[in-house]
Write an enzyme that holds these catalytic residues in place. Structure first.
Site, PDB file in Angstrom:
ATOM      1  N   GLU A 255      34.517  28.093  52.387  1.00  0.00           N
ATOM      2  CA  GLU A 255      33.482  28.667  51.521  1.00  0.00           C
ATOM      3  C   GLU A 255      32.406  29.316  52.389  1.00  0.00           C
ATOM      4  O   GLU A 255      31.903  28.697  53.332  1.00  0.00           O
ATOM      5  CB  GLU A 255      32.839  27.584  50.653  1.00  0.00           C
ATOM      6  CG  GLU A 255      33.743  27.019  49.567  1.00  0.00           C
ATOM      7  CD  GLU A 255      33.697  27.842  48.277  1.00  0.00           C
ATOM      8  OE1 GLU A 255      33.025  28.890  48.254  1.00  0.00           O
ATOM      9  OE2 GLU A 255      34.356  27.414  47.306  1.00  0.00           O
TER      10      GLU A 255
ATOM     11  N   HIS B  78      40.444  33.742  47.214  1.00  0.00           N
ATOM     12  CA  HIS B  78      40.593  32.942  46.002  1.00  0.00           C
ATOM     13  C   HIS B  78      41.063  33.808  44.836  1.00  0.00           C
ATOM     14  O   HIS B  78      41.897  33.398  44.026  1.00  0.00           O
ATOM     15  CB  HIS B  78      39.255  32.279  45.671  1.00  0.00           C
ATOM     16  CG  HIS B  78      39.377  31.095  44.771  1.00  0.00           C
ATOM     17  ND1 HIS B  78      38.288  30.417  44.283  1.00  0.00           N
ATOM     18  CD2 HIS B  78      40.475  30.462  44.254  1.00  0.00           C
ATOM     19  CE1 HIS B  78      38.701  29.423  43.515  1.00  0.00           C
ATOM     20  NE2 HIS B  78      40.024  29.428  43.474  1.00  0.00           N
TER      21      HIS B  78
ATOM     22  N   ASP C 235      36.143  35.854  43.862  1.00  0.00           N
ATOM     23  CA  ASP C 235      35.731  35.753  45.262  1.00  0.00           C
ATOM     24  C   ASP C 235      36.926  35.848  46.217  1.00  0.00           C
ATOM     25  O   ASP C 235      38.044  35.544  45.819  1.00  0.00           O
ATOM     26  CB  ASP C 235      34.961  34.438  45.495  1.00  0.00           C
ATOM     27  CG  ASP C 235      35.769  33.194  45.166  1.00  0.00           C
ATOM     28  OD1 ASP C 235      36.393  33.154  44.094  1.00  0.00           O
ATOM     29  OD2 ASP C 235      35.791  32.267  45.989  1.00  0.00           O
TER      30      ASP C 235
HETATM   31 ZN   LIG Z   1      36.442  30.399  45.259  1.00  0.00          ZN
END
Ligand SMILES: [Zn+2]
Length: 299
Positions: free
Chosen positions: A170, A208, A218
Site C-alpha cells: 500500500e 489492485h 487503485d
Molecule cells: Zn487496493
C-alpha cells in the site's frame, strides 16, 4: 594533522575551528536557546502500537500451531463413513510457501498514520504486507510468509485467491495526487528485494484494479507503471508499437493478459488506467488497441 592544526600563545594544540574560539580575546557567550515554533511534535508512530504488536505475536504463535499439525486427510463417503484409510507419515523434504505476485495499491487515505491505524483495528479486517509513506519510509506490517487481507475478491488469469499467493504493498496516496519521488525510490528498492527473494515473474507485478476491475480503482492512472517496468516490475508496451490488425479480438487479448472479462467494460477501464493512462472510458480507441496488441504479445 599538520595543516589542520597550529599553536596559539599558550602552546596548546587546537584544531582550526577551536583555535578561533580559544585565541579570541573576547568571551563568547553561547547563543540563547531558540524557542521551538508552536507546532505539535511529529508523533513517533512505531511507539503507538505496542498492544497490537503483542496481538500480532500471539496470533503468529497460534498459526504456528496449525503449521505443526500432523493430521492425515480424513475422507468420508456420503453416509459419513471413512471412505479410504489414511495415515500421517511426515516427509523430511518440505519448506514454506512463497508469494508469486505483488499487488500494488494506493491507500485512498490522508496520511500514513491513518493507514497504520486502519490496519491495526480488528473491525476493518484489512491489512497489507507493506505500507510506504510519502517520505519513503516503509512499514512492514505482515510477515511475507503470512497471508494479508489486501486484495479481496477478484480474478487474474486463473487466480481467484490473490491474498494466498501475493504480497500487498500500500502506498500512502489519496488517489488524486502524484506519488512522491521518495515513495517510488523506496518502492523500487523493496520490489528489487522481493523479486529476487521470492523469484517473482516480471509479469506478476500488477495493480489492485487489474485483479478486481469491478470493485477497485487503485493504484490509478498516476502510478508510474512505465518506470517500474523499465526496472523489471510488470510489463509495458514498446515505444514504437505495431498497429493492431483490423480484426483484432481485444476481449480475448485482455483475457490472455489476465483480466476478468466477464465485465468487459470494467476490464477495458482497468487496462487503460494501467497501460495507457490517458483516459478512463470503457471505449477502445485505435491507440488503446495498438497498445493492447503490443502488450498481449508479451504474455
Ligand atoms: Zn487496493
Amino acid at each position: 594533522m599538520g595543516n589542520l592544526s597550529t599553536f596559539c600563545k599558550t602552546g596548546v594544540i587546537f584544531c582550526c575551528a577551536a583555535l578561533l574560539y580559544a585565541c579570541s580575546p573576547k568571551v563568547v557567550q553561547p547563543p540563547k536557546a531558540v524557542q521551538p515554533p508552536d507546532v505539535p511534535p511529529i508523533p513517533i508512530v512505531t511507539k503507538q502500537f505496542d498492544i497490537t504488536d503483542k496481538f500480532y505475536t500471539n496470533k503468529a504463535d497460534s498459526l504456528l500451531n496449525i503449521l505443526k499439525q500432523q493430521i492425515p486427510a480424513m475422507l468420508y463417503d456420503s453416509m459419513g463413513a471413512i471412505a479410504v484409510p489414511s495415515e500421517w507419515v511426515g516427509s523430511v523434504n518440505f519448506g514454506i510457501r512463497k508469494a508469486n505476485f505483488v499487488i500494488l495499491h494506493y491507500t485512498a487515505q490522508d496520511s500514513v498514520q491513518q493507514t497504520l491505524r486502519t490496519f491495526t483495528l480488528l473491525r476493518t479486517e484489512v491489512s497489507a504486507h507493506y505500507v510506504i509513506g510519502k517520505d519513503g519510509k516503509i512499514f512492514h506490517m505482515v510477515n511475507d510468509y503470512m497471508r494479508s487481507n489486501h486484495a479481496g475478491a477478484g480474478k487474474w488469469g486463473s487466480v481467484t485467491d490473490m491474498n494466498s499467493c501475493s504480497l500487498g504493498i500500500e502506498i500512502d496516496n489519496n488517489g488524486t495526487e502524484p506519488f512522491t519521488d521518495a515513495q517510488v525510490n523506496s518502492l523500487l528498492l523493496l520490489l528489487t528485494q522481493l523479486k529476487k527473494t521470492y523469484n517473482i515473474p516480471t509479469a506478476n507485478f500488477i495493480g489492485h484494479q487489474d485483479y478486481a476491475p469491478r470493485r477497485k480503482s487503485d493504484p490509478g492512472p498516476l502510478f508510474p507503471w512505465k518506470n517500474l517496468a523499465d526496472k523489471g516490475f510488470g510489463l509495458w508496451s514498446d515505444t514504437v508499437v505495431i498497429p493492431a490488425p483490423p480484426n483484432f479480438d481485444y476481449a480475448t487479448a485482455l483475457r490472455i493478459i489476465g483480466y476478468d472479462t466477464s465485465d468487459l467494460s470494467a476490464a477495458i477501464v482497468a487496462f487503460k488506467r494501467h497501460f495507457v493512462q490517458q483516459d478512463s472510458s470503457p471505449i477502445m480507441t485505435q491507440l488503446d488497441l495498438n497498445v493492447l496488441y503490443n502488450v498481449y504479445r508479451k504474455y
